[in-house]
Design an enzyme around this catalytic site. Structure first.
Site, PDB file in Angstrom:
ATOM      1  N   GLU A  39       6.354   7.861  -7.856  1.00 25.18           N
ATOM      2  CA  GLU A  39       5.216   7.258  -7.160  1.00 25.18           C
ATOM      3  C   GLU A  39       4.853   8.030  -5.896  1.00 25.18           C
ATOM      4  O   GLU A  39       4.214   7.494  -4.994  1.00 25.18           O
ATOM      5  CB  GLU A  39       5.537   5.797  -6.806  1.00 25.18           C
ATOM      6  CG  GLU A  39       5.926   4.968  -8.024  1.00 25.18           C
ATOM      7  CD  GLU A  39       6.150   3.495  -7.711  1.00 25.18           C
ATOM      8  OE1 GLU A  39       5.447   2.979  -6.827  1.00 25.18           O
ATOM      9  OE2 GLU A  39       7.017   2.878  -8.347  1.00 25.18           O
ATOM     10  N   GLY A  40       5.272   9.291  -5.830  1.00 26.34           N
ATOM     11  CA  GLY A  40       4.977  10.091  -4.647  1.00 26.34           C
ATOM     12  C   GLY A  40       5.428  11.522  -4.856  1.00 26.34           C
ATOM     13  O   GLY A  40       5.808  11.913  -5.955  1.00 26.34           O
TER      14      GLY A  40
END
Length: 298
Positions: free
Chosen positions: A153-154
């Site tokens: 997610e990043g």
């Protein structure tokens, strides 16, 4: 009398066969465990009988030459080698037929891959420390996990496909390494969209929450059209509907049990790609009993 007996036996066997067939068609429930010390042990989680997959969350630090380190919140301290006791829990889960998977990444962490070589080194580390390889410092002891979950997610969207290929290659060394992923529902996923196209992922639990354009809002149309895109465009064995297990588990996207069982599941279960429901997380599931309420419908 003998005729009646034969008929009742035939009915009994056909109902048993029907039950077996329905069981294989039914979906499963995947749960994330590890980010709250008050959610019970891993062994207790599997002993509920509610879950087919448990994702241990998380390994949030890895890549770019960093020393990988797990974070299991209040469960155990990896810095003092305090998580090796999970070994017996993992084995007890697997003995019950539950697949136990290490989730890498998460919503907060320091992870990214700088090159294909970096991905190869991370894959080697995961193999030796959590899967079928050997290392003097296995964080969970000698238990062999079933696979790796990509909850990216990043960082960047680079080289996750390389990592998937390297990990998948280890399946040739014995026990299959399952690959799973938790992309967001807007298609394609910003982080692992490319990696998912490799066709190497077994189970993809799509996060249909914290994403208003494709989540349920009382109206099913946005979720349903996103679901159709995921099942038609992603070459995975099964796609799961990822949901929060309680309203407090996410910013938005919680689906009340009645809506899930009467509206949402009937709209998506027809697909051969349907695998079941993923829930975030065991802690929140304990608060609501969500998995127990939906299990017979999944």
């Amino acid at each position: 009398m003998a005729g009646k007996l034969a008929i009742s036996q035939a009915l009994f066997f056909s109902s048993v066969i029907l039950a077996l067939l329905t069981k294989t068609d039914a979906g499963g429930i995947a749960i994330y465990w590890g980010q709250n010390g008050n959610e019970g042990t891993l062994a207790e989680t599997c002993a509920t009988g509610n879950y087919d997959f448990v994702n241990i969350a998380f390994l949030p630090t890895f890549g770019n030459g960093q020393t990988p380190i797990i974070n299991l919140a209040g469960h155990c301290d990896p810095y003092t080698n305090g998580c090796t006791g999970l070994s017996s829990d993992i084995k007890s889960c697997q003995a019950k037929g539950v697949k136990v998977i290490l989730s890498i990444g998460g919503g907060a962490g320091s992870y990214y891959l700088t090159s294909s070589e970096d991905a190869r080194q991370v894959a080697t580390y995961l193999w030796n420390n959590f899967l079928g390889g050997t290392s003097s410092s296995r964080p969970f002891g000698d238990a062999v996990l079933d696979g790796i979950d990509f909850d990216i997610e990043g960082g960047t969207n680079q080289h996750w496909d390389d990592l998937a290929r390297y990990l998948s290659g280890y399946s040739k060394k014995g026990k299959k390494v399952y690959l799973t992923a938790a992309p967001q529902c807007p298609f394609p996923d910003a982080w692992v969209g490319g990696a998912l196209k490799t066709g190497l992922f077994d189970y993809v639990w799509v996060q249909f929450y914290n994403n208003p354009p494709c989540q349920y809002s009382g109206d099913i149309s946005n979720l349903e059209s996103a679901w159709k895109q995921w099942i038609s465009d992603i070459p995975a064995t099964k796609i799961f509907l990822g949901l929060p297990a309680a309203p407090a588990a996410a910013g938005s996207g919680f689906i009340p049990v009645d809506d899930l069982t009467s509206k949402v599941l009937p709209a998506i279960k027809g697909s051969s790609k349907y695998g079941g429901v993923m829930l975030w997380s065991k802690y929140y599931d304990d608060q609501t009993g969500y998995s127990s309420s939906i299990k017979s419908h999944v």
